[in-house]
Enzyme design. Structure first.
Site, PDB file in Angstrom:
ATOM      1  CB  CYS A  86      -0.899   0.028   1.228  1.00 15.34           C
ATOM      2  SG  CYS A  86      -1.703   1.640   1.432  1.00 15.34           S
ATOM      3  CB  ILE A  87       1.176   4.026  -2.457  1.00 11.25           C
ATOM      4  CG1 ILE A  87       2.162   5.168  -2.677  1.00 11.25           C
ATOM      5  CG2 ILE A  87      -0.251   4.531  -2.544  1.00 11.25           C
ATOM      6  CD1 ILE A  87       2.220   5.644  -4.112  1.00 11.25           C
TER       7      ILE A  87
END
Lengths: 130, 127
Positions: free
Chosen positions: A78-79
């Protein structure tokens, strides 16, 4: 069956990543499909290529990378969770003016939409966390 | 989009108090992004997770712990068509909380009803 895996805890600190790895490996061995492994919360730290565990211990990061390579597995970090924890790929490092990046081979950074999509597209989403 | 047409029942199961750890905030981030996928979304709050909905959190630098207050986001969920919020009855009683203490309207479920809610879901994301 088509599974998606969510890993919510960091390596070594918590059993979640080990359990997720064992589950994923066992499912693949039985002929099941793994749609995607998604790393969230401190789980993003499983993707650090700077991880250096003692030599007589398992290498959790490399183990994921190798499994991904052997089975063409999608490992998505997840960025948003990654950035606030100092996990950057080359593009994000450049974009944020940082002088280094640390995402291991076989992992890629993407958005939370990839987690929702995994929930929609898989028959089971299995969460490994605290 | 490939997912178009598929509507699954997603339950976000929130089990931890806010601010002491990041689970509550990052769970909310999934809920907000997930809203764009037009799924059938419910949120349940059990154990210390009910504290996420407690009114009057003071988290500013001057009056609290210096962490961004995300209480407002729970009030905004309605705007994302996230309207099914549930809390666990026993959890509330154990902590001396009533629905008046909470930021948003919720439905109170007993153990059997909560189990039934979970049973109905396609995807349970537990944070």
């Amino acid at each position: 069956m088509k599974f998606a895996i969510l890993v919510n805890e960091g390596p070594y600190q918590h059993q979640a990543s080990d359990s997720a790895y064992q589950f994923t490996q066992a499912a693949l061995k039985k002929g099941h499909e793994i749609f995607r492994v998604f790393f969230y919360h401190d789980g993003v730290n499983n993707a650090s290529r700077l991880t250096v565990p003692p030599q007589d211990d398992r290498h959790i990061v490399n183990r994921w990378s190798e499994l991904a390579k052997a089975h063409n597995l999608e490992l998505v970090v997840c960025i948003a969770a990654a950035q606030r924890r100092g996990m950057l790929d080359e593009n994000e490092a450049k974009r944020n003016g940082k002088d280094a990046n640390n995402i291991a081979e076989g992992f890629r950074i993407s958005g939370l939409g990839q987690l929702i999509e995994a929930g929609i597209q898989s028959e089971r989403l299995v969460v490994f966390g605290d | 989009m490939e997912d178009e047409g598929i509507v699954k029942k997603f339950l976000y199961l929130n089990r931890k108090a806010p601010y002491g750890s990041i689970y509550a905030l990052e769970s909310l981030e999934v809920v907000l992004i997930g809203a764009a996928f037009d799924q059938d979304v419910s949120l349940a709050f059990i154990d210390d997770g009910v504290y996420q909905l407690k009114k009057n959190q003071q988290t500013s630098v001057t009056s609290g712990i210096g962490v961004k207050d995300f209480s407002k986001t729970y009030r905004a969920l309605e705007g994302y068509d996230v309207e099914k919020l549930y809390v666990d009855k026993k959890t509330m009683e154990e902590r001396g909380l009533s629905t008046d203490d909470l930021l948003v309207p919720v439905e109170v479920l007993d153990d059997a009803q909560m189990a039934e809610l979970m049973e109905q879901q396609d995807v349970v994301l537990s944070f």
